[in-house]
Structures are given as C-alpha cells and as structure tokens.
Motif scaffolding. Structure first.
Motif, PDB file in Angstrom:
ATOM      1  N   SER A  60       0.827  -1.205   0.000  1.00  0.00           N
ATOM      2  CA  SER A  60       0.000   0.000   0.000  1.00  0.00           C
ATOM      3  C   SER A  60       0.862   1.256   0.000  1.00  0.00           C
ATOM      4  N   VAL A  61       1.886   1.264   0.835  1.00  0.00           N
ATOM      5  CA  VAL A  61       2.778   2.424   0.927  1.00  0.00           C
ATOM      6  C   VAL A  61       3.563   2.609  -0.371  1.00  0.00           C
ATOM      7  N   GLU A  62       3.863   1.501  -1.042  1.00  0.00           N
ATOM      8  CA  GLU A  62       4.632   1.569  -2.281  1.00  0.00           C
ATOM      9  C   GLU A  62       3.786   1.951  -3.502  1.00  0.00           C
ATOM     10  N   GLY A  63       2.539   2.299  -3.278  1.00  0.00           N
ATOM     11  CA  GLY A  63       1.721   2.795  -4.379  1.00  0.00           C
ATOM     12  C   GLY A  63       0.713   1.814  -4.933  1.00  0.00           C
ATOM     13  N   TRP A  64       0.338   0.825  -4.175  1.00  0.00           N
ATOM     14  CA  TRP A  64      -0.645  -0.158  -4.605  1.00  0.00           C
ATOM     15  C   TRP A  64      -1.858  -0.085  -3.682  1.00  0.00           C
ATOM     16  N   PRO A  65      -2.654   0.957  -3.759  1.00  0.00           N
ATOM     17  CA  PRO A  65      -3.784   1.105  -2.828  1.00  0.00           C
ATOM     18  C   PRO A  65      -4.879   0.056  -3.017  1.00  0.00           C
ATOM     19  N   VAL A  66      -4.857  -0.686  -4.113  1.00  0.00           N
ATOM     20  CA  VAL A  66      -5.860  -1.724  -4.341  1.00  0.00           C
ATOM     21  C   VAL A  66      -5.752  -2.825  -3.282  1.00  0.00           C
ATOM     22  N   PHE A  67      -4.611  -2.914  -2.617  1.00  0.00           N
ATOM     23  CA  PHE A  67      -4.455  -3.924  -1.582  1.00  0.00           C
ATOM     24  C   PHE A  67      -5.321  -3.642  -0.367  1.00  0.00           C
ATOM     25  N   ALA A  68      -5.835  -2.426  -0.242  1.00  0.00           N
ATOM     26  CA  ALA A  68      -6.799  -2.145   0.826  1.00  0.00           C
ATOM     27  C   ALA A  68      -8.074  -2.954   0.585  1.00  0.00           C
ATOM     28  N   TRP A  69      -8.483  -3.062  -0.667  1.00  0.00           N
ATOM     29  CA  TRP A  69      -9.661  -3.866  -0.995  1.00  0.00           C
ATOM     30  C   TRP A  69      -9.387  -5.346  -0.754  1.00  0.00           C
ATOM     31  N   ALA A  70      -8.206  -5.803  -1.160  1.00  0.00           N
ATOM     32  CA  ALA A  70      -7.847  -7.207  -0.961  1.00  0.00           C
ATOM     33  C   ALA A  70      -7.775  -7.540   0.530  1.00  0.00           C
ATOM     34  N   TYR A  71      -7.178  -6.650   1.312  1.00  0.00           N
ATOM     35  CA  TYR A  71      -7.082  -6.895   2.749  1.00  0.00           C
ATOM     36  C   TYR A  71      -8.460  -6.789   3.408  1.00  0.00           C
ATOM     37  N   GLY A  72      -9.320  -5.950   2.855  1.00  0.00           N
ATOM     38  CA  GLY A  72     -10.700  -5.873   3.342  1.00  0.00           C
ATOM     39  C   GLY A  72     -11.436  -7.186   3.105  1.00  0.00           C
ATOM     40  N   ALA A  73     -11.242  -7.780   1.933  1.00  0.00           N
ATOM     41  CA  ALA A  73     -11.864  -9.081   1.642  1.00  0.00           C
ATOM     42  C   ALA A  73     -11.309 -10.155   2.572  1.00  0.00           C
ATOM     43  N   TYR A  74     -10.019 -10.095   2.839  1.00  0.00           N
ATOM     44  CA  TYR A  74      -9.379 -11.028   3.774  1.00  0.00           C
ATOM     45  C   TYR A  74      -9.982 -10.871   5.170  1.00  0.00           C
ATOM     46  N   THR A  75     -10.220  -9.647   5.586  1.00  0.00           N
ATOM     47  CA  THR A  75     -10.809  -9.383   6.893  1.00  0.00           C
ATOM     48  C   THR A  75     -12.243  -9.900   6.961  1.00  0.00           C
ATOM     49  N   VAL A  76     -12.993  -9.743   5.898  1.00  0.00           N
ATOM     50  CA  VAL A  76     -14.359 -10.274   5.862  1.00  0.00           C
ATOM     51  C   VAL A  76     -14.338 -11.791   5.996  1.00  0.00           C
ATOM     52  N   CYS A  77     -13.427 -12.454   5.305  1.00  0.00           N
ATOM     53  CA  CYS A  77     -13.312 -13.916   5.421  1.00  0.00           C
ATOM     54  C   CYS A  77     -12.946 -14.317   6.842  1.00  0.00           C
ATOM     55  N   ASN A  78     -12.015 -13.597   7.463  1.00  0.00           N
ATOM     56  CA  ASN A  78     -11.660 -13.864   8.858  1.00  0.00           C
ATOM     57  C   ASN A  78     -12.860 -13.642   9.774  1.00  0.00           C
ATOM     58  N   GLY A  79     -13.617 -12.601   9.508  1.00  0.00           N
ATOM     59  CA  GLY A  79     -14.792 -12.307  10.322  1.00  0.00           C
ATOM     60  C   GLY A  79     -15.840 -13.396  10.228  1.00  0.00           C
ATOM     61  N   VAL A  80     -16.073 -13.905   9.033  1.00  0.00           N
ATOM     62  CA  VAL A  80     -17.054 -14.982   8.846  1.00  0.00           C
ATOM     63  C   VAL A  80     -16.578 -16.248   9.553  1.00  0.00           C
ATOM     64  N   ALA A  81     -15.294 -16.570   9.421  1.00  0.00           N
ATOM     65  CA  ALA A  81     -14.752 -17.751  10.096  1.00  0.00           C
ATOM     66  C   ALA A  81     -14.854 -17.603  11.611  1.00  0.00           C
ATOM     67  N   ALA A  82     -14.524 -16.425  12.125  1.00  0.00           N
ATOM     68  CA  ALA A  82     -14.620 -16.191  13.571  1.00  0.00           C
ATOM     69  C   ALA A  82     -16.074 -16.277  14.030  1.00  0.00           C
ATOM     70  N   TRP A  83     -17.000 -15.749  13.254  1.00  0.00           N
ATOM     71  CA  TRP A  83     -18.424 -15.820  13.587  1.00  0.00           C
ATOM     72  C   TRP A  83     -18.887 -17.277  13.654  1.00  0.00           C
ATOM     73  N   LEU A  84     -18.426 -18.082  12.710  1.00  0.00           N
ATOM     74  CA  LEU A  84     -18.797 -19.502  12.711  1.00  0.00           C
ATOM     75  C   LEU A  84     -18.239 -20.221  13.928  1.00  0.00           C
ATOM     76  N   ILE A  85     -16.999 -19.910  14.299  1.00  0.00           N
ATOM     77  CA  ILE A  85     -16.380 -20.575  15.446  1.00  0.00           C
ATOM     78  C   ILE A  85     -16.965 -20.072  16.748  1.00  0.00           C
ATOM     79  N   LEU A  86     -17.062 -18.755  16.901  1.00  0.00           N
ATOM     80  CA  LEU A  86     -17.549 -18.192  18.151  1.00  0.00           C
ATOM     81  C   LEU A  86     -19.029 -18.452  18.373  1.00  0.00           C
ATOM     82  N   GLY A  87     -19.790 -18.558  17.304  1.00  0.00           N
ATOM     83  CA  GLY A  87     -21.215 -18.833  17.391  1.00  0.00           C
ATOM     84  C   GLY A  87     -21.535 -20.314  17.492  1.00  0.00           C
ATOM     85  N   ARG A  88     -20.471 -21.137  17.588  1.00  0.00           N
ATOM     86  CA  ARG A  88     -20.611 -22.596  17.705  1.00  0.00           C
ATOM     87  C   ARG A  88     -21.376 -23.193  16.531  1.00  0.00           C
ATOM     88  N   ARG A  89     -21.257 -22.592  15.380  1.00  0.00           N
ATOM     89  CA  ARG A  89     -21.889 -23.119  14.174  1.00  0.00           C
ATOM     90  C   ARG A  89     -20.971 -24.102  13.457  1.00  0.00           C
TER      91      ARG A  89
END
Length: 90
Positions: A60-89
């Motif tokens: 991102s610092v080197e001029g690739w701001p599109v990685f904010a979107w990629a890291y956002g998608a990664y965070t959403v995937c982590n959030g869904v996985a955490a929701w599944l684990i924490l919600g005992r699903r």
C-alpha cells in the motif's frame, strides 16, 4: 501515508482482535488439542497474520492502494470464520 494504509492498519487491528477472540473462546475444537499444539498454533497464526498485514501495508505504501480492498476481503473472510467458530456453528 495514504488513506489505504490507514484502512489496512485498522483492519489489521480487527484481524488480531478476531484471532485472539477465537483462541480464547474455549471452543471444543481447541480443547481437544494438546497444550503444545495450541501454543504453537496460536503463535503460528499470529506470525502469519502479522506477515499478511506487513506485506499489505508495504504494498500500500509503495503505491498499490488496491491492496486495501484485498485486505478488506481477507478481513471479511476472517470475520465470517470467527463468527462460525464463536457462534458454535462449526
């Protein structure tokens, strides 16, 4: 430092918080593991989380701001996985 870098940094904090919540949840999946495996797994997860965050920030610092979107998608995937684990699903 641009807006993409700030967004990635804040999402990184959220990812570390999700990671900690999952490991401290007392989920039966973790209870079955020996203590050594839990400790090594937690450390490996933190190191890999840091590596992903570090390289996303670096790109991102080197001029690739599109990685904010990629890291956002990664965070959403982590959030869904955490929701599944924490919600005992899972």
């Amino acid at each position: 430092m641009g807006l993409a870098t700030v967004i990635i940094f804040l999402l990184g904090i959220a990812n570390f918080a999700l990671n900690r919540a999952v490991f401290e949840s007392g989920h039966p999946m973790f209870a079955r593991l020996p203590q050594t495996s839990r400790t090594l797994g937690r450390r490996a997860a933190l190191v890999s989380e840091f590596a992903v965050l570090f390289f996303a920030l670096l790109l991102s610092v080197e001029g690739w701001p599109v990685f904010a979107w990629a890291y956002g998608a990664y965070t959403v995937c982590n959030g869904v996985a955490a929701w599944l684990i924490l919600g005992r699903r899972l």
